[in-house]
Design a protein around this motif. Structure first.
Motif, PDB file in Angstrom:
ATOM      1  N   PRO A  36       3.174  -0.592  -4.580  1.00 52.61           N
ATOM      2  CA  PRO A  36       4.470   0.040  -4.281  1.00 52.61           C
ATOM      3  C   PRO A  36       5.246   0.415  -5.553  1.00 52.61           C
ATOM      4  CG  PRO A  36       4.530  -2.324  -3.802  1.00 52.61           C
ATOM      5  CD  PRO A  36       3.106  -1.973  -4.068  1.00 52.61           C
ATOM      6  N   LEU A  37       5.119  -0.414  -6.581  1.00 55.04           N
ATOM      7  CA  LEU A  37       5.824  -0.164  -7.847  1.00 55.04           C
ATOM      8  C   LEU A  37       5.456   1.199  -8.438  1.00 55.04           C
ATOM      9  CD1 LEU A  37       7.778  -1.984  -9.352  1.00 55.04           C
ATOM     10  CD2 LEU A  37       5.917  -2.717 -10.840  1.00 55.04           C
ATOM     11  N   ALA A  38       4.173   1.592  -8.238  1.00 52.29           N
ATOM     12  CA  ALA A  38       3.722   2.868  -8.804  1.00 52.29           C
ATOM     13  C   ALA A  38       4.516   4.034  -8.239  1.00 52.29           C
ATOM     14  CB  ALA A  38       2.231   3.061  -8.522  1.00 52.29           C
ATOM     15  N   PHE A  39       4.989   3.890  -6.987  1.00 55.28           N
ATOM     16  CA  PHE A  39       5.732   4.997  -6.383  1.00 55.28           C
ATOM     17  C   PHE A  39       7.163   5.048  -6.900  1.00 55.28           C
ATOM     18  CE2 PHE A  39       2.106   4.517  -3.622  1.00 55.28           C
ATOM     19  CZ  PHE A  39       1.731   5.827  -3.428  1.00 55.28           C
ATOM     20  N   VAL A  40       7.663   3.911  -7.420  1.00 53.55           N
ATOM     21  CA  VAL A  40       8.966   3.902  -8.086  1.00 53.55           C
ATOM     22  C   VAL A  40       8.806   4.465  -9.497  1.00 53.55           C
ATOM     23  CG1 VAL A  40      10.930   2.484  -8.784  1.00 53.55           C
ATOM     24  CG2 VAL A  40       9.591   1.847  -6.755  1.00 53.55           C
TER      25      VAL A  40
END
Lengths: 216, 216, 216, 216
Positions: free
Chosen positions: C177-181
């Protein structure tokens, strides 16, 4: 004993790791042969059927090279059956033969794509002849250095193996000039090996059985 | 003893090196299956998202072929569990099966790129049926030649293995003509194997446990 | 004894052949990672220098994936150090982990070509997290089935291994999920594992040494 | 004994599995080197003859890299001849050397396609120097940790091996700047290694024979 003195002089390492490298190269070469068999993406139904037809020569070339490589693997497998140690000469010869095995996908592709060009047939024949010549040298070296193995190879078996490999080298080497006269003729000429190897194979099997029965 | 006479007549070499070659080919085929899963270079964010969607059928085809190849590897692994020697027939059958395993990336790519074309589904089914047929022959040969192994395979286990492989061959062979009626139907038909193999798998496990308990 | 009864119930074959297949897949995946590093043919001197610069992200992605795959190989190597038999669950888990290892060239190429796209970083993180989750399951299974090995894994070592793999899974799963931030943020977040694995690595080494000294 | 205490402190696993992984990577790298040797499809007879000529530099680059990789394999084979256990440092160094071996197809292709560009020759030289430096470190580490092996490496042999690898590193490292002065000069400079390795090879063989005779 003479053999012991010589063993001290010559052996460099144990056979299993050399054969593990060898099995790896054979396995990869066998698998990469098939990598060439592809059909373009995004065709319609008719185009796909046509592309499948186009791919058939590659499938045949794959099958042929698979038989050739598998035969060489099996020859090497029999040759090293009772070999325990290897020396520098054996290592160099095995590495050279692996270099030729790894090259096989190239002449195979040539043969699949240019089955009627003399050069393609000549290069394929030359590659197989070269592999055969290295394996023949290896067979003679192992035969003449019985101290590398656990039990010496009986001369009758060794002579039969040499005859078998010698015939392979002769047939494929003769196919090189023949390809420039007639590519199809050269490919038919390869078939001479089928009866020859059938005979040497039968004889080799009989000799090995006799040797085993003698030992048992 | 009869067995000993036969062993002298038949064995050509030890199993481990043949299985090392085999493991190599299986490992490479499994890895090359995934080589096809690629996304073109230089796309923008939207194009990339679209390309990822396009790649999904290849991922599914990869997963399917991985399961198929892994199942064949495991079958061969069980088959050779107590085999120590191999003869010419076994070597030839193993090499043939390796040639078919090495081919698998081709029908896998066909299935990934043309999932709805009858020929693609038929070729995939035919390839799996051929692998199954060779492994079935191998299983029967090993079963009928107990002198190759350290302990004979109990008939109940062998019969269960033959039933398992026979079902695989039948299902995939029947899928070949079925694909020309309905490609999707043929793919659903493959699923028949899931319950069948579940049952033979359970039975095989129970039989092997019983055999081991008996021996212990 | 309880262990013996259970061994009879569970083991399906010996570990070495499964590990040989495994080493093959790891070796090929490691080598195929580098296959992507290429420069186009026929460039002039300036174009060649430019192309070399373009290739650098691929070299970095190769180095990263090499470290990741090598770390998983080493973890599996330690895990199977004293394992002698394998059962159906272990075989299935190893085959599953091999399927994920064989896939690694794909997310590696994505990361090399689209280092700033959230999806590429997320897929890479997810692939590593999946490999970690399978290896974690494998570690727990082997730990809980001491009858598969020659000597049971001391609980302290097993707990440390589980902590190490658990941390890997958590860090890479959180990176999805962090990659999408922030794709760059997710990649920096991976670095959290460097100190974590340093600590678990040191502890693991100390525990293994203590166990060996105890046995000696 | 000191050695025993140290063994308890350091070893992490047995050497064979690490060497199996290593043989796999070497085998694949050797085979992938040849993958680049291709001729375009669909040429006429004249175009085919021309394309065969174009392919020759790739064949030479293949042959060169095969010799280089085979030499490194043989060096590693000799180095691990009597090594039984491996520790974390050895595992890390072997994995690093495998990462460099797996990269070799890249500089080989550069050299085949851009034989006259300084950068291509410099990268090839640098890659070989890096492999040599890792193997040199490995040789020193193994030599200084006799508790890893079954019999300590005699100092005279170890020193000869270090000299041999040191010369390889020096010659290829010096070729990096030299390539920018003259690419052809750098390639001729490589040949300095032929007589150097001939001498160290002869000496190594003599020393190993003497050590074996002493032991026998």
């Amino acid at each position: 004993m003479v053999n012991d003195v010589r063993r001290v002089r010559d052996d460099e390492g144990s056979a299993p790791r050399l054969l593990a490298l060898s099995d790896g190269v054979f396995a990869i070469a066998m698998t990469l042969l098939a990598l060439d068999i592809t059909v373009p993406d995004g065709l319609d139904s008719a185009g796909f059927a046509h592309a499948l037809g186009e791919v058939m020569p590659k499938v045949w070339a794959y099958a042929l090279s698979l038989v050739v490589i598998a035969a060489f693997w099996r020859g090497q497998y029999q040759l090293f059956h009772s070999v325990r140690d290897v020396d520098g000469t054996v290592i160099r010869l095995v590495l050279l033969s692996l270099g030729l095995v790894a090259l096989m996908p190239f002449p195979t592709t040539l043969l699949a794509e240019y089955p009627d060009l003399p050069q393609a047939v000549a290069i394929y024949s030359g590659a197989v002849a070269a592999m055969g010549a290295v394996q023949l040298t290896l067979a003679v070296v192992v035969w003449k250095r019985p101290w590398l193995g656990t039990s010496p190879l009986p001369d009758a078996i060794a002579r039969n193996d040499v005859a078998d490999l010698g015939a392979t080298v002769l047939v494929f080497a003769a196919a090189v000039p023949l390809a420039f006269v007639s590519p199809t003729g050269a490919k038919l000429w390869w078939l001479v090996l089928v009866p020859v190897r059938f005979v040497t194979g039968k004889r080799g099997k009989r000799l090995r059985e006799a040797a085993q029965r003698f030992r048992a």
